[in-house]
Scaffold this active site. Structure first.
Site, short mmCIF file in Angstrom:
data_model
loop_
_atom_site.label_atom_id
_atom_site.label_comp_id
_atom_site.label_asym_id
_atom_site.label_seq_id
_atom_site.Cartn_x
_atom_site.Cartn_y
_atom_site.Cartn_z
N TYR A 191 13.24 9.31 -7.21
CA TYR A 191 12.74 9.77 -8.52
C TYR A 191 13.86 10.42 -9.31
O TYR A 191 14.01 10.20 -10.52
CB TYR A 191 11.58 10.74 -8.32
CG TYR A 191 11.06 11.32 -9.62
CD1 TYR A 191 10.50 10.51 -10.60
CD2 TYR A 191 11.14 12.69 -9.88
CE1 TYR A 191 10.04 11.04 -11.80
CE2 TYR A 191 10.67 13.23 -11.07
CZ TYR A 191 10.13 12.40 -12.03
OH TYR A 191 9.66 12.92 -13.22
N ARG A 196 -1.61 9.20 -24.20
CA ARG A 196 -2.13 10.49 -23.73
C ARG A 196 -0.95 11.40 -23.38
O ARG A 196 0.20 11.00 -23.47
CB ARG A 196 -3.03 10.30 -22.50
CG ARG A 196 -2.32 9.71 -21.30
CD ARG A 196 -3.25 9.52 -20.12
NE ARG A 196 -4.27 8.53 -20.42
CZ ARG A 196 -4.13 7.22 -20.21
NH1 ARG A 196 -3.00 6.75 -19.71
NH2 ARG A 196 -5.08 6.37 -20.52
N GLY A 197 -1.26 12.61 -22.97
CA GLY A 197 -0.26 13.52 -22.44
C GLY A 197 0.83 13.92 -23.43
O GLY A 197 0.57 14.09 -24.62
N ILE A 198 2.03 14.07 -22.90
CA ILE A 198 3.14 14.55 -23.72
C ILE A 198 3.47 13.56 -24.84
O ILE A 198 3.75 13.97 -25.96
CB ILE A 198 4.38 14.81 -22.84
CG1 ILE A 198 4.12 16.00 -21.90
CG2 ILE A 198 5.62 15.08 -23.69
CD1 ILE A 198 5.19 16.22 -20.85
N LYS A 241 -0.01 0.71 -22.40
CA LYS A 241 -0.76 -0.36 -21.74
C LYS A 241 -2.27 -0.17 -21.82
O LYS A 241 -3.02 -1.13 -21.66
CB LYS A 241 -0.37 -0.45 -20.26
CG LYS A 241 1.07 -0.88 -20.00
CD LYS A 241 1.26 -1.25 -18.54
CE LYS A 241 0.92 -0.09 -17.62
NZ LYS A 241 1.05 -0.47 -16.20
#
Length: 278
Positions: A168, A20-22, A42
């Site tokens: 992060y 999904r996403g980018i 996953k």
């Protein structure tokens, strides 16, 4: 935005975190240009808060015109990563492009950040990037159009970003440093190691699920901008991209695309982490 001068026909792309996403957007963009797309993720079963699975993502890739392969696995696990690489080579004959997209984020203050979250970021962001790139290198060496694009920011040493979320930050800068290090280590191997980062927030599930998600999504650009920027990088000569850290809007400006309204975000989009608004 598909440029007829661009083509990834018969090239094989391996994307981590591509359900999904980018990651999926980049996979779809590559598929539209004729690529074979291998998605390592996953999510084999539907998630209550997240759209799609690695299997529906592959269906989307094939609907976009590419050939797809789903590999259910964890980028933190060396055996899963090797299995994905082996499957790509067995199905499509080699690997030309790696997209290090899988990433975890936790921006809790240091005193509130759990060791578990810290380890998760380091394991997915840094270890995962290392494992997938390392396993792919023997095959990338054989490609005439080898690229490794890592979704990581330019190294911005502004104290604001250093202090905002140090754990992060070190995990994402670790990804960047790996890419820059490989660019130097393999300078004579004909592989283009580069990083790509969005100028603004991108409308993904990670943003939607935040407390102020609706407001942020309204000020976020679509994943298509990252897909188009990635395509522009991947269709360049590897030597031209090697050692570069790109911002999506700059990549598009280089190919003459300066009107970004098609990607949404409104007149005042939310600038992304690590990007200084000038």
């Amino acid at each position: 935005m598909t440029n007829p001068q661009q083509s990834l026909a018969d090239r094989t792309v391996v994307v981590s975190g591509g359900s999904r996403g980018i990651g999926l957007a980049i996979g779809l963009g590559a598929a539209k240009l004729g690529a074979n797309v291998v998605l390592l993720a996953k999510t084999s079963e539907p998630h209550p808060k997240l759209p799609g699975t690695v299997h529906t993502a592959v269906a989307d890739v094939e609907a976009a015109g590419g050939k797809g392969l789903a590999v259910v696995g964890d980028v933190r696990n060396e055996e899963d990563v090797q299995r994905a690489v082996d499957a790509a080579v067995e199905r499509f004959g080699g690997i030309d492009i790696v997209i290090n997209n899988a990433s975890a984020i936790a921006t809790d203050p240091t005193e509130k950040l759990s060791a578990k979250k810290y380890d998760l970021m380091m394991d997915i962001n840094v270890r995962g990037t290392f494992l997938l790139t390392k396993a792919s290198l023997p095959h990338l060496r054989k490609s005439a159009h080898a690229h490794v694009v890592t979704l990581a920011p330019p190294l911005n040493m502004n104290p604001h970003w250093l202090g905002a979320h140090p754990a992060y930050t070190v995990s994402k800068y670790g990804m960047t440093l790996l890419s820059l290090g490989w660019a130097a280590e393999y300078a004579d191997a004909g592989i283009g190691f580069s990083c790509l980062w969005p100028e603004t927030y991108i409308a993904t599930s990670a943003v939607t699920n935040l407390a102020s998600g609706d407001e942020l999504v309204a000020r976020s650009r679509s994943t298509d901008i990252m897909a188009d920027a990635a395509a522009a990088i991947l269709t360049r000569p590897a030597a031209e991209a090697n050692g570069k850290c790109y911002i999506d809007s700059d990549v598009l400006a280089d190919i003459g695309v300066t009107d970004l309204s098609r990607y949404g975000g409104g007149d005042n989009p939310m600038w992304d982490i690590f990007v200084d608004k000038v």
